[in-house]
Design an enzyme around this catalytic site. Structure first.
Site, PDB file in Angstrom:
ATOM      1  N   GLN A 105     -31.704  -7.450   9.488  1.00 11.29           N
ATOM      2  CA  GLN A 105     -31.875  -6.633   8.808  1.00 11.29           C
ATOM      3  C   GLN A 105     -32.711  -5.822   9.709  1.00 11.29           C
ATOM      4  O   GLN A 105     -33.689  -5.953  10.365  1.00 11.29           O
ATOM      5  CB  GLN A 105     -31.498  -6.303   7.047  1.00 11.29           C
ATOM      6  CG  GLN A 105     -29.937  -6.304   6.228  1.00 11.29           C
ATOM      7  CD  GLN A 105     -30.186  -5.761   4.867  1.00 11.29           C
ATOM      8  OE1 GLN A 105     -31.031  -5.897   3.813  1.00 11.29           O
ATOM      9  NE2 GLN A 105     -28.826  -5.396   5.110  1.00 11.29           N
ATOM     10  N   ASP A 167     -22.389  -2.817   7.631  1.00  8.19           N
ATOM     11  CA  ASP A 167     -21.799  -3.387   7.675  1.00  8.19           C
ATOM     12  C   ASP A 167     -20.392  -3.540   8.665  1.00  8.19           C
ATOM     13  O   ASP A 167     -19.999  -4.452   9.378  1.00  8.19           O
ATOM     14  CB  ASP A 167     -20.488  -4.492   6.096  1.00  8.19           C
ATOM     15  CG  ASP A 167     -22.298  -4.128   5.724  1.00  8.19           C
ATOM     16  OD1 ASP A 167     -24.053  -4.326   5.425  1.00  8.19           O
ATOM     17  OD2 ASP A 167     -21.749  -4.809   4.250  1.00  8.19           O
ATOM     18  N   GLU A 396     -24.547   4.968  -4.376  1.00  6.37           N
ATOM     19  CA  GLU A 396     -24.436   3.859  -3.258  1.00  6.37           C
ATOM     20  C   GLU A 396     -24.180   5.033  -1.895  1.00  6.37           C
ATOM     21  O   GLU A 396     -25.080   4.669  -1.027  1.00  6.37           O
ATOM     22  CB  GLU A 396     -24.123   2.871  -3.084  1.00  6.37           C
ATOM     23  CG  GLU A 396     -24.221   1.849  -2.039  1.00  6.37           C
ATOM     24  CD  GLU A 396     -23.080   0.653  -1.761  1.00  6.37           C
ATOM     25  OE1 GLU A 396     -22.437   0.064  -2.432  1.00  6.37           O
ATOM     26  OE2 GLU A 396     -23.760  -0.448  -1.428  1.00  6.37           O
TER      27      GLU A 396
HETATM   28  C1  GLC Z   1     -24.901  -3.402   2.322  1.00 12.29           C
HETATM   29  C2  GLC Z   1     -25.024  -2.354   2.928  1.00 12.29           C
HETATM   30  C3  GLC Z   1     -26.407  -2.946   3.643  1.00 12.29           C
HETATM   31  C4  GLC Z   1     -26.826  -3.163   1.808  1.00 12.29           C
HETATM   32  C5  GLC Z   1     -26.762  -3.162   1.059  1.00 12.29           C
HETATM   33  C6  GLC Z   1     -27.507  -3.491  -0.115  1.00 12.29           C
HETATM   34  O1  GLC Z   1     -23.876  -4.373   1.951  1.00 12.29           O
HETATM   35  O2  GLC Z   1     -24.350  -1.674   4.664  1.00 12.29           O
HETATM   36  O3  GLC Z   1     -27.199  -2.057   4.172  1.00 12.29           O
HETATM   37  O4  GLC Z   1     -28.405  -3.389   2.419  1.00 12.29           O
HETATM   38  O5  GLC Z   1     -25.449  -3.063   1.159  1.00 12.29           O
HETATM   39  O6  GLC Z   1     -27.900  -2.039  -0.945  1.00 12.29           O
END
Ligand code: GLC
Length: 432
Positions: A105, A167, A396
């Site tokens: 990541q 994503d 979020e």
């Molecule tokens: C989703 C987001 C990512 C993040 C994860 C956990 O997959 O796109 O950036 O790290 O959630 O919050």
């Protein structure tokens, strides 16, 4: 904002961090994301440091305890079994002692570590731990330039959309065409049981995410071959700018700790990366673009990924152009910063990375703008971010047009970023 309102927000943010604390790591939120995520943890450590510096270092140490022998730091550490998440360890099959995913990541660790150490209450006491951590961060940076830039171009590619942290951004629509959907093992998604399916990636995207996971698994997660074996190889300006900034920050931090070799290696990585980033600049768009390494073509998709270039020490005129782009986007949205340009017909105000506001992005943008001397713009991002939290809580992500909270609730890194935004000009948070 009155002092009382500040205190109230800071208390709420701290409660969320404490609630999502699992001892040695935090989960991004209950239910939807029950494990440790890589960049969530590093950015959340900034918030944890305001409550307990020892705990903040432990958050990053736990993540790096699961670094692979080749230097890769996985995007998820599956500390405990949990039925509520897909794809779990039985799909990844990475063969690690504690199961992990097999991809990485955005590398924000160097950036976060420098910031926490510079604010440290007791540098002498923490120095040996930080010294050991920076060696691991250095190995991760070396891995990224070796495995994800095999031609030595100075820019690394992501080989799975999840590696970028964004994503389902519109940036991937075109490069994703090279990824098949056929032949995957049937699966059941769990994310849509925790969050509104209209706010999440589509089935067609999920099929391709899983195809890639199964494809890499078929190559036994051998990073020496995965880059060239992947039909998805995208040079993302955000991932690269984060890496360049982390290299520069790690270099400074290593200098403070007397680790001259690490300082030098990372200084030269940052210089090379910064020069190479120029090839992604689009003068017509006033921002950086992604490069599809399988075709050699830039992808004309105006997402926040191209604005995050400002996190690296880019030329002043580029930073100003990005500041202007953000100002223009802010005239079209009630809340900053949309993850995609609302004038694009593909913009979707509630669907994850295809339009919504993310507080971590605002924080990284504000930091880059401030470092480039664009303090007023940075201040307006900070004010807009706090106004959004006051209206809609610690979600979020958010609809940039209405401020509606979307996705998971009581989110760890959102809370951590609020604590960061609440710090005064002197960097002090005061008593919570
Ligand atoms: C989703 C987001 C990512 C993040 C994860 C956990 O997959 O796109 O950036 O790290 O959630 O919050």
């Amino acid at each position: 904002m009155t002092p009382n309102e500040r205190t109230r927000l800071a208390r709420q943010a701290s409660e969320i961090l404490i609630d999502n604390d699992r001892g040695d790591y935090t989960v991004p939120t209950k239910g939807l994301y029950p494990f440790q995520w890589n960049w969530d943890s590093c950015l959340s450590a900034l918030g944890l440091a305001a409550l307990d510096e020892d705990r903040a270092w432990r958050e990053m140490e736990t993540l790096f305890a699961h670094q692979w022998p080749d230097g890769m730091v996985p995007h998820i550490i599956f500390h405990q079994a949990d039925e509520g998440y897909f794809p779990g360890p039985e799909i990844w099959q990475t063969g690690r002692p504690v199961p992990t995913s097999g991809i990485t990541q955005p590398p924000v660790a160097g950036f976060a570590a420098r910031r926490i150490f510079e604010r440290s209450q007791d540098r002498t006491a923490y120095a040996p731990r930080v010294r050991s951590l920076i060696e691991k961060i250095d190995r991760w940076h070396a891995f990224l330039y070796d495995a994800r830039d095999p031609q030595g171009e100075g820019l690394v590619a992501v080989i799975h959309p999840w590696e970028s942290g964004r994503d389902n951004t519109i940036d991937w629509d075109e490069p994703f065409r090279h990824v098949p959907r056929e032949g995957i093992t049937p699966y059941r998604r769990r994310d849509v049981e925790h969050a509104d399916p209209a706010h999440r990636p589509t089935k067609a995207q999920y099929d391709r995410y899983i195809w890639l996971v199964e494809h890499f698994r078929g190559h036994a997660w051998n990073n020496a071959v995965l880059h060239n074996a992947s039909p998805f190889r995208v040079v993302d300006p955000a991932f690269n700018a984060i890496l360049i900034r982390s290299c520069a920050d790690l270099s400074e931090l290593a200098g403070m700790l007397g680790a001259e070799d690490i300082a030098e290696a990372n200084r030269s990585r940052a210089e090379k990366g910064l020069a190479a980033l120029e090839s992604l600049w689009s003068e017509a768009d006033g921002q950086y673009l992604c490069l599809d390494r399988t075709t050699g073509r830039l992808v004309r998709s105006l997402s926040v990924g191209g604005l995050l270039g400002v996190l690296a020490a880019i030329p002043q005129e580029r930073a100003r152009a990005i500041g202007d782009r953000i100002a223009a986007l802010m005239t079209r949205c009630a809340y900053p910063v949309p993850s995609h340009d609302p004038s694009d017909p593909l913009f979707d105000a509630k669907r994850y990375w295809r339009g919504p506001v993310w507080l971590i992005v605002n924080y990284l943008l504000a930091d880059g703008l401030k470092a480039a001397g664009l303090s007023e713009q940075a201040a307006s991002l900070r004010a807009g971010s706090l106004a959004l939290i006051e209206k809609s809580g610690f979600a979020e992500y958010y609809d940039p047009l209405t401020g509606e909270p979307c996705g998971g609730d009581r989110f760890t890194w959102t809370a951590a970023m609020v604590l960061e935004f609440l710090r005064g000009a002197d960097g002090e948070l005061g008593r919570i």
